[in-house]
Design a protein around this motif. Structure first.
Motif: not given
Length: 212
Positions: A61-67, A103-116
């Protein structure tokens, strides 16, 4: 000197990684609670191959958000640094954001993992470019005076929530909706906007925070 082609194992690992990330994006945007095994199945790779690359779901999840954040930052930096008409650069930037579906990454993944820490730093850098772009537009008298950073985030997230028909129809409708937003964002605006822009605290509350 041109890069040497990757050897068999490295090339296969690179292909697997691409398949894993594409599958993970599709799986987790649809259902952030989906098990990581669903990603391996859609990617057509063994679960052991996936875990060798991403030891946990949070790592993936962090990798997806980072990309996604890297792509967004690239686009907003381009808008800030582009010479010429600032409004054209702004519109092009938002259209590319919609096309890339960051933005789909933000709207769907926010709060599902701890950002580095690195991810937080990247978000701060992207935020600085956002503010620079807004200041540039306001200085040119092109953006409504009451528009703030959080407003733009909500615009792109609301557009990303559109999902009707197939992929091409969804893309078409998202771009159509974006044009309506662009008309509303441009100065001077017909009437004052109600309420106030979302605060940094309100936007950041969706994300898990680092402990300690």
């Amino acid at each position: 000197m041109a890069d040497k082609p990757m050897g068999g194992r490295k090339a296969q690992a690179a292909r697997n990684d691409k398949l894993i990330l594409e599958a993970a994006r599709e799986v987790f945007i649809t259902d952030p609670e989906a098990p990581i095994a669903d990603v391996a199945k859609l990617a057509g790779v063994g679960i052991s191959a996936l875990y060798r690359r991403y030891p946990s779901k949070e790592d993936l999840l962090r990798k997806l958000c980072s990309d996604g954040l890297s792509r967004y930052t690239e686009l907003v930096r381009e808008a800030v640094e582009t010479e010429g008409d600032p409004w054209d650069a702004f519109c092009t930037f938002l259209r590319k954001v919609v096309e890339a579906d960051t933005p789909s990454i933000t709207t769907r993944l926010a709060g599902t993992f701890t950002p580095s820490p690195d991810l937080f730093e990247a978000a701060v850098a992207a935020d600085a470019f956002n503010r620079a772009l807004i200041d540039r537009l306001k200085d040119a008298g092109l953006l409504r005076a009451e528009i703030e950073n959080g407003d733009l985030a909500l615009v792109t997230e609301s557009v990303a929530s559109i999902n009707l028909g197939g992929a091409e129809r969804t893309r078409e409708l998202r771009l159509r909706c974006l044009e309506l937003h662009l008309e509303a964002l441009r100065a001077p605006g017909a009437e004052p906007l109600p309420g106030s822009a979302p605060t940094e605290e309100e936007m950041g509350a969706r994300w898990k925070h680092l402990e300690g």
